[in-house]
Scaffold this active site. Structure first.
Site, PDB file in Angstrom:
ATOM      1  N   TYR A   1     -13.140  -2.461  12.209  1.00  0.00           N
ATOM      2  CA  TYR A   1     -11.783  -1.943  11.946  1.00  0.00           C
ATOM      3  C   TYR A   1     -10.908  -2.155  13.186  1.00  0.00           C
ATOM      4  O   TYR A   1      -9.777  -2.636  13.097  1.00  0.00           O
ATOM      5  CB  TYR A   1     -11.864  -0.451  11.591  1.00  0.00           C
ATOM      6  CG  TYR A   1     -10.521   0.210  11.357  1.00  0.00           C
ATOM      7  CD1 TYR A   1      -9.887   0.123  10.120  1.00  0.00           C
ATOM      8  CD2 TYR A   1      -9.883   0.933  12.365  1.00  0.00           C
ATOM      9  CE1 TYR A   1      -8.647   0.728   9.899  1.00  0.00           C
ATOM     10  CE2 TYR A   1      -8.652   1.545  12.166  1.00  0.00           C
ATOM     11  CZ  TYR A   1      -8.038   1.439  10.924  1.00  0.00           C
ATOM     12  OH  TYR A   1      -6.820   2.041  10.705  1.00  0.00           O
TER      13      TYR A   1
ATOM     14  N   SER B   1      -3.196   0.413  14.541  1.00  0.00           N
ATOM     15  CA  SER B   1      -3.947   1.658  14.795  1.00  0.00           C
ATOM     16  C   SER B   1      -4.192   1.751  16.293  1.00  0.00           C
ATOM     17  O   SER B   1      -4.390   0.729  16.956  1.00  0.00           O
ATOM     18  CB  SER B   1      -5.300   1.623  14.083  1.00  0.00           C
ATOM     19  OG  SER B   1      -6.160   2.620  14.616  1.00  0.00           O
TER      20      SER B   1
ATOM     21  N   GLY C   1       0.823  -1.216   0.000  1.00  0.00           N
ATOM     22  CA  GLY C   1       0.000   0.000   0.000  1.00  0.00           C
ATOM     23  C   GLY C   1       0.849   1.254   0.000  1.00  0.00           C
ATOM     24  O   GLY C   1       0.619   2.188   0.768  1.00  0.00           O
ATOM     25  N   ALA C   2       1.826   1.280  -0.919  1.00  0.00           N
ATOM     26  CA  ALA C   2       2.799   2.388  -0.909  1.00  0.00           C
ATOM     27  C   ALA C   2       2.480   3.452  -1.954  1.00  0.00           C
ATOM     28  O   ALA C   2       3.306   4.324  -2.206  1.00  0.00           O
ATOM     29  CB  ALA C   2       4.206   1.832  -1.132  1.00  0.00           C
ATOM     30  N   SER C   3       1.298   3.398  -2.542  1.00  0.00           N
ATOM     31  CA  SER C   3       0.978   4.414  -3.567  1.00  0.00           C
ATOM     32  C   SER C   3       0.557   5.736  -2.955  1.00  0.00           C
ATOM     33  O   SER C   3       0.659   6.777  -3.614  1.00  0.00           O
ATOM     34  CB  SER C   3      -0.130   3.889  -4.491  1.00  0.00           C
ATOM     35  OG  SER C   3      -1.228   3.418  -3.744  1.00  0.00           O
TER      36      SER C   3
ATOM     37  N   VAL D   1      -3.267  -7.228  -1.942  1.00  0.00           N
ATOM     38  CA  VAL D   1      -2.600  -8.024  -0.900  1.00  0.00           C
ATOM     39  C   VAL D   1      -3.575  -8.830  -0.048  1.00  0.00           C
ATOM     40  O   VAL D   1      -3.139  -9.612   0.799  1.00  0.00           O
ATOM     41  CB  VAL D   1      -1.691  -7.145  -0.003  1.00  0.00           C
ATOM     42  CG1 VAL D   1      -0.506  -6.609  -0.784  1.00  0.00           C
ATOM     43  CG2 VAL D   1      -2.474  -6.021   0.656  1.00  0.00           C
TER      44      VAL D   1
HETATM   45  P1  NAP Z   1      -4.749   5.614   2.533  1.00  0.00           P
HETATM   46  O1  NAP Z   1      -4.209   6.979   2.349  1.00  0.00           O
HETATM   47  O2  NAP Z   1      -6.190   5.333   2.290  1.00  0.00           O
HETATM   48  O3  NAP Z   1      -3.849   4.623   1.635  1.00  0.00           O
HETATM   49  C1  NAP Z   1      -4.135   3.246   1.666  1.00  0.00           C
HETATM   50  C2  NAP Z   1      -3.073   2.537   0.851  1.00  0.00           C
HETATM   51  O4  NAP Z   1      -3.310   1.124   0.981  1.00  0.00           O
HETATM   52  C3  NAP Z   1      -3.118   2.878  -0.616  1.00  0.00           C
HETATM   53  O5  NAP Z   1      -1.799   2.928  -1.105  1.00  0.00           O
HETATM   54  C4  NAP Z   1      -3.866   1.688  -1.230  1.00  0.00           C
HETATM   55  O6  NAP Z   1      -3.458   1.386  -2.558  1.00  0.00           O
HETATM   56  C5  NAP Z   1      -3.397   0.567  -0.323  1.00  0.00           C
HETATM   57  N1  NAP Z   1      -4.295  -0.577  -0.302  1.00  0.00           N
HETATM   58  C6  NAP Z   1      -5.513  -0.674   0.284  1.00  0.00           C
HETATM   59  N2  NAP Z   1      -6.009  -1.909   0.090  1.00  0.00           N
HETATM   60  C7  NAP Z   1      -5.074  -2.590  -0.626  1.00  0.00           C
HETATM   61  C8  NAP Z   1      -4.996  -3.910  -1.130  1.00  0.00           C
HETATM   62  N3  NAP Z   1      -5.995  -4.782  -0.938  1.00  0.00           N
HETATM   63  N4  NAP Z   1      -3.900  -4.276  -1.806  1.00  0.00           N
HETATM   64  C9  NAP Z   1      -2.874  -3.403  -1.999  1.00  0.00           C
HETATM   65  N5  NAP Z   1      -2.896  -2.142  -1.553  1.00  0.00           N
HETATM   66  C10 NAP Z   1      -3.991  -1.746  -0.869  1.00  0.00           C
HETATM   67  O7  NAP Z   1      -4.491   5.084   4.024  1.00  0.00           O
HETATM   68  P2  NAP Z   1      -3.395   5.506   5.106  1.00  0.00           P
HETATM   69  O8  NAP Z   1      -4.015   6.463   6.021  1.00  0.00           O
HETATM   70  O9  NAP Z   1      -2.099   5.800   4.474  1.00  0.00           O
HETATM   71  O10 NAP Z   1      -3.324   4.111   5.911  1.00  0.00           O
HETATM   72  C11 NAP Z   1      -2.211   3.238   5.836  1.00  0.00           C
HETATM   73  C12 NAP Z   1      -2.280   2.286   7.013  1.00  0.00           C
HETATM   74  O11 NAP Z   1      -2.271   3.048   8.224  1.00  0.00           O
HETATM   75  C13 NAP Z   1      -3.543   1.431   7.059  1.00  0.00           C
HETATM   76  O12 NAP Z   1      -3.229   0.133   7.504  1.00  0.00           O
HETATM   77  C14 NAP Z   1      -4.396   2.146   8.089  1.00  0.00           C
HETATM   78  O13 NAP Z   1      -5.328   1.284   8.704  1.00  0.00           O
HETATM   79  C15 NAP Z   1      -3.350   2.637   9.044  1.00  0.00           C
HETATM   80  N6  NAP Z   1      -3.770   3.763   9.896  1.00  0.00           N
HETATM   81  C16 NAP Z   1      -4.097   4.968   9.356  1.00  0.00           C
HETATM   82  C17 NAP Z   1      -4.506   6.005  10.204  1.00  0.00           C
HETATM   83  C18 NAP Z   1      -4.885   7.373   9.698  1.00  0.00           C
HETATM   84  O14 NAP Z   1      -5.374   8.172  10.509  1.00  0.00           O
HETATM   85  N7  NAP Z   1      -4.672   7.700   8.442  1.00  0.00           N
HETATM   86  C19 NAP Z   1      -4.585   5.770  11.579  1.00  0.00           C
HETATM   87  C20 NAP Z   1      -4.253   4.533  12.076  1.00  0.00           C
HETATM   88  C21 NAP Z   1      -3.840   3.527  11.233  1.00  0.00           C
HETATM   89  P3  NAP Z   1      -4.257   1.819  -3.901  1.00  0.00           P
HETATM   90  O15 NAP Z   1      -4.705   3.236  -3.755  1.00  0.00           O
HETATM   91  O16 NAP Z   1      -3.202   1.632  -4.975  1.00  0.00           O
HETATM   92  O17 NAP Z   1      -5.389   0.849  -4.077  1.00  0.00           O
END
Ligand code: NAP
Length: 242
Positions: free
Chosen positions: A150, A137, A7-9, A59
């Site tokens: 979640y 989280s 999920g590095a995009s 994934v």
């Molecule tokens: P985000 O901006 O929505 O980005 C999510 C990333 O995950 C995107 O690169 C997306 O890829 C990828 N992804 C999702 N489902 C996928 C799959 N099935 N296969 C491959 N790639 C997948 O989210 P984020 O906030 O950066 O979150 C990253 C992590 O941090 C997550 O595990 C989230 O639960 C955790 N987290 C976030 C927060 C917050 O406040 N933001 C807080 C606590 C924990 P595509 O766009 O290419 O599909």
């Protein structure tokens, strides 16, 4: 060193990929839907003097992970560092959540880690070294109203992290998690300005986090500076959870 970041995009995963490149790692940039964004991350990795490999793969899909990761290992060897970051969020009252939403959350946030570990751990064990950093989280620790599924998926991430640390430590592999608070990414796009301010006000530091805040913690745990740290869930939440 070779790092694989799921999920590095976008968001936290993109920041982790670039920070690991800054620390000298070549990076496999996994994405699912956001090809153009992943290409921008690859450019940023290359700009820091590292190699970038793009890897499209859902994934949460066992068939895709088995096929694509076997090919990755054949071409590049087993990564030294696995960052299990990919995840999704779906909010709602528990009685309104569907079984499909349960499956999407558990598969996207938890099964995905299991699948990637199954793919890469054997090579790490043979080499007797490796490092895994899972993105959890704070809701996995505290539970969150409207986010029960979640939160359950992230509680599972914490237990999986601790268990794997015990299982893989004797093979020289460290396993830790970073447990973010509210981080300003697309995942928080549904929050209003008032919601975000309320969340910021709940922290000791009076602000929400950035993807770089998380990437810094991930890069530390992945580095030799953390060589005696395993099985830990590192909260990076501005002091919202103490
Ligand atoms: P985000 O901006 O929505 O980005 C999510 C990333 O995950 C995107 O690169 C997306 O890829 C990828 N992804 C999702 N489902 C996928 C799959 N099935 N296969 C491959 N790639 C997948 O989210 P984020 O906030 O950066 O979150 C990253 C992590 O941090 C997550 O595990 C989230 O639960 C955790 N987290 C976030 C927060 C917050 O406040 N933001 C807080 C606590 C924990 P595509 O766009 O290419 O599909």
């Amino acid at each position: 060193m070779l790092a694989f970041v799921s999920g590095a995009s976008r968001g936290i995963g993109a920041a982790c990929a670039v920070e690991l490149a800054r620390q000298g790692c070549d990076v496999i940039i996994n994405y699912n839907k956001s090809r153009a964004a992943a290409e921008e991350v690859a450019k940023a990795v290359v700009a820091r003097g590292s190699k970038a490999m793009l890897c499209r793969m859902d994934v949460s899909d066992p068939g895709a992970v088995n096929a694509v990761c076997s090919e990755l290992v054949r071409m590049h060897g087993t990564p030294d560092i696995l960052v299990n970051n990919a995840g999704i969020s779906i909010s709602g009252l528990v009685q309104d959540m569907t079984e499909d939403q349960w499956d999407a959350l558990i598969n996207g946030n938890l099964r995905s880690m299991f699948l990637l570990c199954k793919a890469f751990v054997p090579g790490m064990v043979s080499r007797k070294s490796g490092c895994i950093v899972n993105i959890s989280s704070m809701w996995g620790q505290t539970g969150a109203s409207f986010e029960s599924v979640y939160s359950a998926s992230k509680g599972g991430v914490d237990a999986f992290t601790k268990s794997l640390a015990k299982e893989l430590g004797p093979s020289g592999i460290r396993v830790n998690a970073v447990s973010p608070g509210c981080i300003l990414t697309d995942m928080c796009a549904g929050y209003s300005e008032a919601d975000l301010k309320a969340l910021a006000d709940e922290t000791c530091l009076g602000r929400n986090g950035t993807p770089q805040d998380i990437a810094n913690a991930v890069a530390f745990l992945a580095s030799d500076k953390a060589s005696f740290i395993t099985g830990q869930i590192l909260g990076v939440n501005g002091g919202m959870v103490i």
